[in-house]
Design an enzyme around this catalytic site. Structure first.
Site, PDB file in Angstrom:
ATOM      1  N   ASP A  27      43.608  47.534  36.894  1.00 41.76           N
ATOM      2  CA  ASP A  27      43.402  46.028  37.568  1.00 41.76           C
ATOM      3  C   ASP A  27      42.896  45.291  36.462  1.00 41.76           C
ATOM      4  O   ASP A  27      42.433  45.247  35.645  1.00 41.76           O
ATOM      5  CB  ASP A  27      41.856  46.575  38.355  1.00 41.76           C
ATOM      6  CG  ASP A  27      41.722  45.259  39.349  1.00 41.76           C
ATOM      7  OD1 ASP A  27      42.139  45.255  40.374  1.00 41.76           O
ATOM      8  OD2 ASP A  27      40.726  44.501  38.957  1.00 41.76           O
TER       9      ASP A  27
ATOM     10  N   HIS B 291      35.407  43.384  42.597  1.00 41.70           N
ATOM     11  CA  HIS B 291      36.127  42.505  41.804  1.00 41.70           C
ATOM     12  C   HIS B 291      35.921  42.509  40.118  1.00 41.70           C
ATOM     13  O   HIS B 291      36.023  41.456  39.350  1.00 41.70           O
ATOM     14  CB  HIS B 291      35.943  40.973  42.217  1.00 41.70           C
ATOM     15  CG  HIS B 291      36.345  40.728  43.635  1.00 41.70           C
ATOM     16  ND1 HIS B 291      38.067  40.807  43.802  1.00 41.70           N
ATOM     17  CD2 HIS B 291      35.859  40.483  44.720  1.00 41.70           C
ATOM     18  CE1 HIS B 291      38.151  40.486  45.020  1.00 41.70           C
ATOM     19  NE2 HIS B 291      36.799  40.470  45.625  1.00 41.70           N
TER      20      HIS B 291
ATOM     21  N   ASP C 287      37.168  48.308  40.169  1.00 44.77           N
ATOM     22  CA  ASP C 287      38.319  48.304  41.120  1.00 44.77           C
ATOM     23  C   ASP C 287      39.187  49.496  40.715  1.00 44.77           C
ATOM     24  O   ASP C 287      40.024  49.845  41.763  1.00 44.77           O
ATOM     25  CB  ASP C 287      38.813  46.737  41.070  1.00 44.77           C
ATOM     26  CG  ASP C 287      37.879  45.748  41.729  1.00 44.77           C
ATOM     27  OD1 ASP C 287      36.846  46.239  42.149  1.00 44.77           O
ATOM     28  OD2 ASP C 287      38.549  44.655  41.828  1.00 44.77           O
TER      29      ASP C 287
END
Length: 598
Positions: A30, A171, A176
């Site tokens: 991510d 986030h 994530d």
């Protein structure tokens, strides 16, 4: 084809079997960035988790100094500020480390196009080579597997809550990625229940492939990885579909994945209960066997070549005043035939083209040598000599018949020139629609005449033997009798092919000649054989017969006109690939001549 060389199934390769999911190393990644475009934005954080068979093997996390201010909106969303990244490494030092961490793995991301695009852009800017990782997108999988009743959307946070992920996405890149790992495992559990067990199936998974269709993939398990024909059959062993492939097992497996998009094929697979493979010695044998099986069984899910026997011919009749007639078969009646045509409309167009230039009678009444009837409109227009009234003698009419016969079997130049001149006149008068109709008739005539001129010598030859080198070594040998494939085989690399060829000729199928000019096989089969004989590298070994084409035959006119027509549309003749030369056999060989292969 009794003399065909039997090939044994070979061990399927690892790639063909697919990579079991429990053997795949996934790196779930991510990114956090300063914006949505890799052109104007930069990476601010990288987080990744390496897993295999449900076990976490390692983690990777680092902030990245983007080299530009982080927008306030992004800071509020991610919690990453300019101050936090001020002392962080730049992407030129982070990316090589990440690529090393992910080496040899399959990358996974939620909304993977976003993350992968940023990584590829950064790799390109640094002058590095992107490793070409396989990629799995959990968002795509979720759209296939999670219903609206279960979740209102496919966002990572929503899915993490649905599947009870141990980490709540917030986030931040590593958090994530950790949540995405749990989502991935939950989705893999669902596809596993649908029969998906390999990486290749996971990557191509789509809900468009029904569970029933996936459950049938066991039908491919014992098929050979060899060239040949495959037949899908129902519970009563009736053929549903016939196909051909250079690798039967690999091709059949695609019918149970998303690569097969045809609705009728999904329906066929749902009905199928077994698959019969027929291993073939050569690709040509596979094509011919497929054609013969389709013609014999007419499987309802095959659309091509189901009724090849319905080809029609144009006949120049044998009577006191011959005429042109469209017929369904060639008979031994002394008449001249041209064809085959793919449809009655094509045959009628060719007849109309000849009638434009050659004043043959178009009435269907039987006539005696002494005409006693009354003249028709065509006679009044000067397009028929009116033999029905006695105004044209049999000798004079015979000259007209000879012009038509020459155009069908030999020199077509005067007909083509006259039709082209008439087209020019019509176009000059801006009668473009009429000129277009005339063009279509002309093309129907030259295509069929050229086809007939190609087929006739092969159909009349008791035996033609030819060979072509195989890329892996050895020779591909073909024996053709009266236009029918009688036998085919291959020779071992380095071996003398002549003993194999002699054995092939002895064991080849005995074939009786067809009624000239028709071959002893379906015309479409003879077309396939001709295309092979005309292919590059083919050597004629033995020809019993004469294989020639007329000097000014229709093939030359077709080759000249076809490219002009293709400039407006792609048109293929009956059983022919677009643009293939029809007038040039690989060589004219006198009766009985043979050649050796070096």
């Amino acid at each position: 084809m009794p003399a065909s060389k039997v090939q044994h199934a070979i061990q399927a390769t690892f790639d063909d079997l697919g990579t079991p999911l429990h053997d795949v190393t996934f790196v779930v990644v991510d990114l956090e960035t300063t914006g949505g475009s890799p052109v104007a934005s930069e990476i601010t954080e990288v987080g990744a988790v390496k897993v295999r068979a449900g076990e976490v093997l390692g983690e990777f996390q680092t902030l990245v100094n983007p080299g530009l201010p982080i927008p306030a909106f992004i800071s509020v969303l991610t919690g990453i500020t300019d101050r936090m990244v001020a002392s962080a490494p730049r992407i030129d030092s982070v990316l090589p480390s990440f690529l090393e961490f992910a080496k040899g793995s399959v990358l996974v991301a939620h909304n993977a196009p976003f993350d992968i695009t940023f990584l590829k852009a950064a790799t390109s800017r640094l002058g590095l080579e992107w490793p070409g990782h396989a990629v799995v997108d959990t968002a795509h999988l979720a759209r296939q597997l999670v219903t609206r009743d279960e979740a209102p959307n496919r966002k990572l946070g929503t899915l993490a809550q649905l599947f009870g992920a141990a980490t709540t996405p917030d986030h931040r890149a590593l958090h994530d990625a950790q949540a995405t790992v749990d989502v991935l495992h939950a989705l893999m559990g669902r596809v596993g229940n649908l029969g998906v067990t390999t990486l290749e199936e996971l990557q191509s998974f789509t809900s468009r492939v029904s569970p029933q269709q996936r459950r049938k993939r066991f039908l491919a398990d014992n098929l050979p990885s060899a060239p040949g024909v495959y037949i899908f059959k129902d519970g009563q062993q009736r053929p549903l579909y016939v196909g051909t492939s250079v690798d039967i097992r690999r091709r059949v497996r695609t019918y149970f994945t998303s690569s097969e998009q045809r609705t009728r094929m999904a329906e066929m697979v749902g009905i199928a209960e077994s698959i019969t493979p027929i291993v073939c010695a050569t690709p040509l044998e596979a094509e011919v066997r497929e054609l013969r099986l389709i013609a014999e069984h007419k499987p309802r899910y095959n659309r091509r070549s189901r009724f090849p026997e319905k080809a029609v011919w144009v006949k120049l009749t044998v009577e006191p005043f011959p005429r042109l007639s469209v017929v369904k078969e060639v008979r031994d009646d002394g008449a001249q035939y041209v064809g085959p045509f793919g449809s009655r409309n094509q045959a009628q167009d060719a007849v109309a083209a000849l009638h434009e230039v050659v004043p043959l009678r178009q009435c269907t009444v039987r006539m005696s040598v002494r005409g006693t009837g009354s003249a028709c409109v065509l006679a009044e227009m000067g397009r028929c000599g009116a033999p029905c009234t006695g105004a044209q003698s049999p000798e004079s009419y015979d000259e007209v018949v000879q012009r038509a016969a020459d155009a069908l079997s030999g020199d077509v130049r005067h007909v083509v020139e006259a039709l082209e001149e008439r087209m020019s006149v019509l176009a000059g008068r801006e009668r473009f629609e009429d000129a277009g109709h005339l063009r279509d008739r002309l093309m129907a005539l030259v295509r069929a005449a050229a086809r007939a001129q190609r087929i006739r010598p092969l159909a009349a030859s008791p035996e033609v033997v030819a060979a072509r080198r195989v890329e892996q070594g050895g020779w591909e040998i073909v024996c053709v009798r009266f236009g029918r494939l009688a036998a085919t085989t291959t020779t071992a690399p380095g071996a003398d092919p002549m003993p194999v060829i002699e054995a092939l000729r002895v064991g080849a199928e005995d074939v009786l000649p067809g009624i000239a000019p028709a071959p002893a096989a379906l015309p479409e089969e003879t077309e396939k054989v001709l295309r092979w004989l005309e292919s590059p590298g083919v050597r004629m070994v033995h020809v019993d017969g004469e294989w020639t084409c007329p000097m000014h035959g229709a093939g030359g006119a077709r080759d000249r006109l076809e490219p002009m027509l293709r400039a407006r549309e792609e048109v293929a003749g009956f059983g022919e690939a677009p643009g293939r030369s029809l007038h040039r056999p690989p060589g004219a060989v006198a009766s009985g001549r043979s050649g050796r292969l070096g």
